[in-house]
Design a protein around this motif. Sequence first.
Motif, mmCIF file in Angstrom:
data_model
loop_
_atom_site.group_PDB
_atom_site.id
_atom_site.type_symbol
_atom_site.label_atom_id
_atom_site.label_comp_id
_atom_site.label_asym_id
_atom_site.label_seq_id
_atom_site.Cartn_x
_atom_site.Cartn_y
_atom_site.Cartn_z
ATOM 1 N N ALA A 202 39.909 65.709 54.859
ATOM 2 C CA ALA A 202 38.828 64.746 55.371
ATOM 3 C C ALA A 202 39.403 64.675 56.747
ATOM 4 C CB ALA A 202 38.841 63.553 54.532
ATOM 5 N N PRO A 203 40.509 64.163 57.402
ATOM 6 C CA PRO A 203 40.657 63.998 58.576
ATOM 7 C C PRO A 203 40.821 65.083 59.687
ATOM 8 C CG PRO A 203 42.793 63.099 57.532
ATOM 9 C CD PRO A 203 41.688 63.902 56.446
ATOM 10 N N VAL B 235 36.843 50.800 59.080
ATOM 11 C CA VAL B 235 38.111 50.971 59.475
ATOM 12 C C VAL B 235 37.994 50.442 60.886
ATOM 13 C CG1 VAL B 235 38.813 52.845 58.097
ATOM 14 C CG2 VAL B 235 37.690 53.443 60.161
ATOM 15 N N TYR B 236 39.351 49.441 61.093
ATOM 16 C CA TYR B 236 38.902 48.718 62.464
ATOM 17 C C TYR B 236 40.533 48.823 63.042
ATOM 18 C CZ TYR B 236 35.138 45.832 60.450
ATOM 19 O OH TYR B 236 34.016 45.344 59.970
ATOM 20 N N LYS C 36 31.357 56.273 57.731
ATOM 21 C CA LYS C 36 32.189 55.227 57.669
ATOM 22 C C LYS C 36 31.968 54.401 59.285
ATOM 23 C CE LYS C 36 36.856 56.789 58.883
ATOM 24 N NZ LYS C 36 38.052 57.175 58.103
ATOM 25 N N TYR C 37 31.981 53.027 59.050
ATOM 26 C CA TYR C 37 32.002 52.252 60.398
ATOM 27 C C TYR C 37 33.525 52.022 61.148
ATOM 28 C CZ TYR C 37 27.202 51.069 59.389
ATOM 29 O OH TYR C 37 25.996 50.959 59.255
ATOM 30 N N VAL C 38 33.424 52.472 62.319
ATOM 31 C CA VAL C 38 34.819 52.431 62.986
ATOM 32 C C VAL C 38 34.781 51.341 64.007
ATOM 33 C CG1 VAL C 38 36.401 53.698 64.539
ATOM 34 C CG2 VAL C 38 35.177 54.736 62.679
ATOM 35 N N LEU C 39 35.486 50.425 63.863
ATOM 36 C CA LEU C 39 35.271 49.167 65.107
ATOM 37 C C LEU C 39 36.705 49.105 65.846
ATOM 38 C CD1 LEU C 39 33.732 46.596 65.811
ATOM 39 C CD2 LEU C 39 35.168 45.317 64.180
ATOM 40 N N ARG C 40 36.614 49.277 67.192
ATOM 41 C CA ARG C 40 37.754 49.125 67.717
ATOM 42 C C ARG C 40 37.759 47.741 68.868
ATOM 43 N NH1 ARG C 40 36.306 54.652 67.941
ATOM 44 N NH2 ARG C 40 38.030 55.901 67.482
ATOM 45 N N GLY C 41 38.799 46.938 68.593
ATOM 46 C CA GLY C 41 38.666 45.771 69.618
ATOM 47 C C GLY C 41 40.179 45.461 70.133
ATOM 48 N N ARG D 164 41.682 63.979 50.481
ATOM 49 C CA ARG D 164 42.212 63.098 51.534
ATOM 50 C C ARG D 164 43.027 63.634 52.583
ATOM 51 N NH1 ARG D 164 42.375 57.804 47.592
ATOM 52 N NH2 ARG D 164 40.346 56.925 48.283
ATOM 53 N N GLU E 164 44.337 55.596 66.103
ATOM 54 C CA GLU E 164 43.382 56.968 65.821
ATOM 55 C C GLU E 164 43.509 57.589 64.476
ATOM 56 O OE1 GLU E 164 40.565 57.260 67.301
ATOM 57 O OE2 GLU E 164 41.087 55.284 68.529
ATOM 58 N N PHE F 237 44.804 56.145 61.699
ATOM 59 C CA PHE F 237 44.686 55.129 60.713
ATOM 60 C C PHE F 237 43.000 55.184 60.652
ATOM 61 C CE2 PHE F 237 42.998 51.027 59.217
ATOM 62 C CZ PHE F 237 44.061 50.614 58.238
ATOM 63 N N LEU F 238 42.137 55.200 61.759
ATOM 64 C CA LEU F 238 40.915 55.147 61.903
ATOM 65 C C LEU F 238 40.280 56.437 61.097
ATOM 66 C CD1 LEU F 238 40.203 53.337 65.422
ATOM 67 C CD2 LEU F 238 40.123 52.499 63.160
ATOM 68 N N ARG F 239 41.131 57.425 61.330
ATOM 69 C CA ARG F 239 40.491 58.822 60.975
ATOM 70 C C ARG F 239 40.837 58.947 59.442
ATOM 71 N NH1 ARG F 239 39.394 63.542 64.310
ATOM 72 N NH2 ARG F 239 39.689 65.259 63.111
ATOM 73 N N GLU F 240 42.035 58.682 58.984
ATOM 74 C CA GLU F 240 42.578 58.970 57.674
ATOM 75 C C GLU F 240 42.213 58.066 56.670
ATOM 76 O OE1 GLU F 240 46.844 60.143 57.570
ATOM 77 O OE2 GLU F 240 46.664 61.256 59.527
ATOM 78 N N VAL F 241 42.136 56.686 56.932
ATOM 79 C CA VAL F 241 41.713 55.791 55.913
ATOM 80 C C VAL F 241 40.436 56.006 55.421
ATOM 81 C CG1 VAL F 241 41.390 53.245 55.257
ATOM 82 C CG2 VAL F 241 43.594 53.879 56.624
#
Lengths: 443, 443
Positions: free
Chosen positions: A21-22, B374-375, A416-421, A18, B363, B365-369
């Motif tokens: 990974a990033p 990941v939203y 993984k799915y990344v969702l930005r809103g 972990r 970013e 959070f989106l990368r590391e989780v």
Amino acid sequence: MSERTVREIAVAAKAASRVLAPLDEAKRNAALEAMADAIAAAGPELSAANAEDLKAAESLSGEDALSPSTLSRLKLNKAKLQEMVEQIRSVAALPDPLGRVLDATELDNANPLPGGSVDGLHLQKISVPLGVLAVIFEARPDAVTQIAALALKSGNAVMLKPGKEVERTAIALVDVLRKAVAAAGLPSDLISLVLGRERAAEMLAMHDAIDMMIPRGAKKLVEYVQANTRIPVLGHAEGICHIYVDLAADEQLALRVIDDAKLDYPAACNAVETVLVHRDIADEFVPKLAEHLSRRGVKLHGDSEVLKLTKDATPVADWSHEYGEPEIAVGVVDSLDAAIAHIHTHGSSHTESILTEDAVAAERFLREVDAAGVYHNASTRFADGFRYGFGAEVGISTSRFHARGPVGLDGLTTYKYVLRGRGHVAGDYRGVAGRSFTHRKES
Amino acid sequence: MSERTVREIAVAAKAASRVLAPLDEAKRNAALEAMADAIAAAGPELSAANAEDLKAAESLSGEDALSPSTLSRLKLNKAKLQEMVEQIRSVAALPDPLGRVLDATELDNANPLPGGSVDGLHLQKISVPLGVLAVIFEARPDAVTQIAALALKSGNAVMLKPGKEVERTAIALVDVLRKAVAAAGLPSDLISLVLGRERAAEMLAMHDAIDMMIPRGAKKLVEYVQANTRIPVLGHAEGICHIYVDLAADEQLALRVIDDAKLDYPAACNAVETVLVHRDIADEFVPKLAEHLSRRGVKLHGDSEVLKLTKDATPVADWSHEYGEPEIAVGVVDSLDAAIAHIHTHGSSHTESILTEDAVAAERFLREVDAAGVYHNASTRFADGFRYGFGAEVGISTSRFHARGPVGLDGLTTYKYVLRGRGHVAGDYRGVAGRSFTHRKES
């Protein structure tokens, strides 16, 4: 390190994965370069450890004695050390398998709230590492560096279980690699060692901590792993590959392809084991094939039809046997359908080839045969990650899941799915008065 | 049909799947239209069978009694029949998941032998069906038609194990579907029924014939299936989704998103179970959140910090609990890192969201989780195949293998490599004098 339990090692590997990974590609590649440099600098200590393994191996006798080829694989000389170093560097040079945008969709083009830097609701599917790989391998020192390099490049931690014969060399190698990884600022637990059969069995039960099992070795090992773990297994127990010589085959092409598919490397999983010949050309082709194979030193097994056509053959004992030697089974079939049925009954869904000048028959075969590889007028030996252009090969999978056929670095990733809103909520899209999704492809 | 053994059913399903796999889209869609027409025409007999199931269900009492919501799901009225018919037609209208060229590479641009229609050696990676799906579901008649339609569209055969309460309806439905499929010229064994717990357990052991298990139902069912089969399982036992309210969160946005994530459909696996609040805004935000949730009828559980900030909360008993009700856990964390660590410890890798105006924190959070979704600034409720734009949803996977997150028709496919040559052999590419691969991308 050897005092830790297997669970502790696995949990530490997960935590290390972990951290890894990033990280971006440059950091992973720097660690790989550090690993290559460290192996290059550690020649004397690695050779000393390997000498002990060799001494122990050479002292075995009787049933325990290792074959000359196993002894030669076990031996770590200067040239092999140099190859290991180059292999790590070549893995570093491969394209990054992580962070690739596999898909991108705009779900909405407007925001429910003001402000923010995002305009609308955007979904991306991004490649990410699997997590922790566990690899069980046999007496090959180079497996340690190769697997560790592939794991790191793909953002994964790896637990290595070497064969008993190579334990001292593996301990020395992993020690060098862990120090190199730590010196590059990454957790040393990205690479760890698990020794002994009992501890290997413990690994198989850790489906909560280990994400993929890679058994590299004999059929027995692979089958044992497959039967005794819930962790997904990447590999193949056997390769029963077929070549079907159709009615409309080009005779010279057929002899050329069968020769390569059997003799280029008979022990490989992608070597052909069975040739099926269409009845209408059997009288002419089978004697020529028998003559060719016999001249090339290949032992021939045949069905009753083949036995009538040549004196060089003995009866086939088992159509699902992987010879792994210059030996081959030849049978006569009534039709393309019969060939496909035979392949589905006796094959291992590895690689199957049709030899024919009839484009319609070829396309039927390619469409209907259920295998990881289906070929027209080509040798089964092409089933290989390097030949397919993947740069590196993790293994060949005969599973239908996740990765099939030769597997490159991509097989060590998931997504993984990344969702930005901007405060988007599902309730806004409910009912007749609700907003509609735009679902516009952005990739 | 009921007299066949489970193995016979599975073997027949495999054979049927191999007939279906190579057929083009038009034939599969024609069968789907035939299925829709047949269901539409069979209203009276389906209602009669369903009435028997309902009568039996209503006669249960005490512990065996079904809940009103289960009874309502079990009931097959005219509107539901119409929905089933429309659902089959909408699956037929989806893009074909099969035969897609996922990758294409030229391995060589020349031929070793004259003649032939192919110029060079060409590799394609093509999407193909998995084979045989086995689906275990509960008291939902519409599951039969929906799953059968998804299976057929994706070229797979399906074995259906319905809940006991819906057996009579399922028998009638499968009978109608099998006849429709046969009338459309396809093998009726593409759709078959397996009744009873013992026969379901037999299915779990058939990793040689069944390619994917899809348990649809409660956590217990999914966990039982995962623990008792070597067949790959598509599904999720639970959804422990988190929302992290960062230091730099927009308060109104946060209340809006948490409200939706908990209340849009509290029983869904993508509903939020835990909200983590950064310590520096806890004093101000937690009382507002507690007030909002309490007004909306949500029961609040808190850690010791939260209990100090509001009187509306009781202590959290278990941070890994899926409430599935208007109930929520709220905790205070010291940092983004602490939030991520909490999520990795207690989450189920389903869907995790950060609410913040800080792009860097978002970013990270989106990368590391490590989760399927990941939203940033969006409700966890978007984790859904329809919302993602897949058209149909097979299920949501929290596995890292094969398919992750919401799974559409693609999740029911695998791929095979198709190689077309003109007598190409691997030996030609060996050694310094050998030919070189061109490895030119063709897609």
